[in-house]
Design a protein around this motif. Sequence first.
Motif, PDB file in Angstrom:
ATOM      1  N   LEU A  27     -14.142  16.803  -9.628  1.00  0.00           N
ATOM      2  CA  LEU A  27     -12.708  16.545  -9.596  1.00  0.00           C
ATOM      3  C   LEU A  27     -12.411  15.072  -9.821  1.00  0.00           C
ATOM      4  N   ALA A  28     -13.278  14.227  -9.450  1.00  0.00           N
ATOM      5  CA  ALA A  28     -13.035  12.808  -9.571  1.00  0.00           C
ATOM      6  C   ALA A  28     -13.300  12.302 -10.977  1.00  0.00           C
ATOM      7  N   THR A  29     -14.119  12.974 -11.728  1.00  0.00           N
ATOM      8  CA  THR A  29     -14.503  12.416 -13.032  1.00  0.00           C
ATOM      9  C   THR A  29     -13.945  13.217 -14.206  1.00  0.00           C
ATOM     10  N   ASN A  30     -14.499  14.356 -14.484  1.00  0.00           N
ATOM     11  CA  ASN A  30     -14.216  15.076 -15.725  1.00  0.00           C
ATOM     12  C   ASN A  30     -12.835  15.719 -15.769  1.00  0.00           C
ATOM     13  N   LEU A  31     -12.416  16.354 -14.749  1.00  0.00           N
ATOM     14  CA  LEU A  31     -11.171  17.107 -14.791  1.00  0.00           C
ATOM     15  C   LEU A  31      -9.981  16.197 -15.009  1.00  0.00           C
ATOM     16  N   ILE A  32      -9.974  15.106 -14.369  1.00  0.00           N
ATOM     17  CA  ILE A  32      -8.848  14.173 -14.510  1.00  0.00           C
ATOM     18  C   ILE A  32      -8.894  13.533 -15.885  1.00  0.00           C
ATOM     19  N   ASN A  33     -10.068  13.116 -16.295  1.00  0.00           N
ATOM     20  CA  ASN A  33     -10.195  12.489 -17.622  1.00  0.00           C
ATOM     21  C   ASN A  33      -9.782  13.461 -18.734  1.00  0.00           C
ATOM     22  N   LEU A  34     -10.247  14.672 -18.599  1.00  0.00           N
ATOM     23  CA  LEU A  34      -9.898  15.667 -19.615  1.00  0.00           C
ATOM     24  C   LEU A  34      -8.409  15.965 -19.620  1.00  0.00           C
ATOM     25  N   SER A  35      -7.807  16.053 -18.456  1.00  0.00           N
ATOM     26  CA  SER A  35      -6.376  16.343 -18.409  1.00  0.00           C
ATOM     27  C   SER A  35      -5.562  15.203 -18.986  1.00  0.00           C
ATOM     28  N   VAL A  36      -5.986  13.988 -18.761  1.00  0.00           N
ATOM     29  CA  VAL A  36      -5.282  12.842 -19.327  1.00  0.00           C
ATOM     30  C   VAL A  36      -5.430  12.855 -20.846  1.00  0.00           C
ATOM     31  N   VAL A  37      -6.669  13.087 -21.310  1.00  0.00           N
ATOM     32  CA  VAL A  37      -6.911  13.100 -22.749  1.00  0.00           C
ATOM     33  C   VAL A  37      -6.108  14.215 -23.401  1.00  0.00           C
ATOM     34  N   PHE A  38      -6.122  15.409 -22.787  1.00  0.00           N
ATOM     35  CA  PHE A  38      -5.332  16.523 -23.344  1.00  0.00           C
ATOM     36  C   PHE A  38      -3.846  16.228 -23.317  1.00  0.00           C
ATOM     37  N   GLY A  39      -3.386  15.624 -22.267  1.00  0.00           N
ATOM     38  CA  GLY A  39      -1.972  15.261 -22.164  1.00  0.00           C
ATOM     39  C   GLY A  39      -1.570  14.298 -23.258  1.00  0.00           C
ATOM     40  N   VAL A  40      -2.386  13.261 -23.477  1.00  0.00           N
ATOM     41  CA  VAL A  40      -2.094  12.275 -24.520  1.00  0.00           C
ATOM     42  C   VAL A  40      -2.148  12.946 -25.892  1.00  0.00           C
ATOM     43  N   LEU A  41      -3.185  13.767 -26.105  1.00  0.00           N
ATOM     44  CA  LEU A  41      -3.305  14.465 -27.379  1.00  0.00           C
ATOM     45  C   LEU A  41      -2.121  15.381 -27.636  1.00  0.00           C
ATOM     46  N   ILE A  42      -1.699  16.080 -26.592  1.00  0.00           N
ATOM     47  CA  ILE A  42      -0.575  17.003 -26.773  1.00  0.00           C
ATOM     48  C   ILE A  42       0.700  16.220 -27.013  1.00  0.00           C
ATOM     49  N   PHE A  43       0.898  15.150 -26.285  1.00  0.00           N
ATOM     50  CA  PHE A  43       2.132  14.378 -26.425  1.00  0.00           C
ATOM     51  C   PHE A  43       2.211  13.732 -27.802  1.00  0.00           C
ATOM     52  N   PHE A  44       1.133  13.031 -28.194  1.00  0.00           N
ATOM     53  CA  PHE A  44       1.164  12.308 -29.466  1.00  0.00           C
ATOM     54  C   PHE A  44       0.732  13.174 -30.658  1.00  0.00           C
ATOM     55  N   GLY A  45      -0.137  14.128 -30.422  1.00  0.00           N
ATOM     56  CA  GLY A  45      -0.682  14.922 -31.517  1.00  0.00           C
ATOM     57  C   GLY A  45       0.145  16.144 -31.864  1.00  0.00           C
ATOM     58  N   LYS A  46       1.142  16.456 -31.004  1.00  0.00           N
ATOM     59  CA  LYS A  46       1.950  17.643 -31.251  1.00  0.00           C
ATOM     60  C   LYS A  46       2.664  17.567 -32.599  1.00  0.00           C
ATOM     61  N   GLY A  47       3.291  16.462 -32.908  1.00  0.00           N
ATOM     62  CA  GLY A  47       4.014  16.277 -34.176  1.00  0.00           C
ATOM     63  C   GLY A  47       3.057  16.270 -35.363  1.00  0.00           C
ATOM     64  N   VAL A  48       1.942  15.564 -35.201  1.00  0.00           N
ATOM     65  CA  VAL A  48       0.969  15.478 -36.290  1.00  0.00           C
ATOM     66  C   VAL A  48       0.370  16.851 -36.564  1.00  0.00           C
ATOM     67  N   LEU A  49       0.000  17.545 -35.480  1.00  0.00           N
ATOM     68  CA  LEU A  49      -0.581  18.874 -35.629  1.00  0.00           C
ATOM     69  C   LEU A  49       0.433  19.851 -36.226  1.00  0.00           C
ATOM     70  N   SER A  50       1.679  19.745 -35.769  1.00  0.00           N
ATOM     71  CA  SER A  50       2.733  20.603 -36.309  1.00  0.00           C
ATOM     72  C   SER A  50       2.927  20.320 -37.791  1.00  0.00           C
ATOM     73  N   ASP A  51       2.943  19.032 -38.183  1.00  0.00           N
ATOM     74  CA  ASP A  51       3.080  18.667 -39.603  1.00  0.00           C
ATOM     75  C   ASP A  51       1.886  19.181 -40.415  1.00  0.00           C
ATOM     76  N   LEU A  52       0.698  19.028 -39.881  1.00  0.00           N
ATOM     77  CA  LEU A  52      -0.495  19.521 -40.579  1.00  0.00           C
ATOM     78  C   LEU A  52      -0.434  21.033 -40.768  1.00  0.00           C
ATOM     79  N   LEU A  53      -0.017  21.736 -39.700  1.00  0.00           N
ATOM     80  CA  LEU A  53       0.086  23.193 -39.796  1.00  0.00           C
ATOM     81  C   LEU A  53       1.180  23.616 -40.772  1.00  0.00           C
ATOM     82  N   ASP A  54       2.305  22.894 -40.758  1.00  0.00           N
ATOM     83  CA  ASP A  54       3.381  23.202 -41.713  1.00  0.00           C
ATOM     84  C   ASP A  54       2.922  22.959 -43.154  1.00  0.00           C
ATOM     85  N   ASN A  55       2.241  21.818 -43.366  1.00  0.00           N
ATOM     86  CA  ASN A  55       1.719  21.532 -44.711  1.00  0.00           C
ATOM     87  C   ASN A  55       0.734  22.613 -45.144  1.00  0.00           C
ATOM     88  N   ARG A  56      -0.134  22.993 -44.237  1.00  0.00           N
ATOM     89  CA  ARG A  56      -1.118  24.034 -44.543  1.00  0.00           C
ATOM     90  C   ARG A  56      -0.405  25.353 -44.841  1.00  0.00           C
TER      91      ARG A  56
END
Length: 184
Positions: A27-56
Amino acid sequence: MKNGTESFVSLGHWPLAGSFGFNTDILATNLINLSVVFGVLIFFGKGVLSDLLDNRKQRILTTIRNSEELQGGAIEQLEKARARLRKVEMEADQYRAKGYSEIEREKVNLIDSISKTLDQLENCKNETIHCEQQTAITQVRQRVLQRALQGALGTLNSCLTDELHLHTVSANIAMFGAMKERMD
């Protein structure tokens, strides 16, 4: 949780770079790190991923439309090719029928020609046979006449006396004299 947050926030707590050890607190190491990374990816990558999927998606739709257009063109070409094939098959059937009728006509003409030639040969054969018969008959007549004359001469020579001979010659001369008078 307090322990996990402290380890995440307090960067000075980490052991020195030269030491090695395992942190078994998941709980102190991986879970928090992964949740932060996923949160950042979802927040910033949502538009990019959506654009990539739309282009595709647009590329896939464009490819499908192009494929459908190509399919329509191919179907149209196939129909044209089938129509040409039907036309060529009809022409081939016409040529075949024309060829068969021409072959039949040539066959009839050949049979007629051979029949005429055979009739001519038959007539020629019959004429040749008739000529050969006439020649044979003439030869037989000549031989019979020759033998009859030889027989008659033999008989005349054996029966002919000088007196009979003189009388025959005189009769023939008188006969020729009468014929000459008639002609004059």
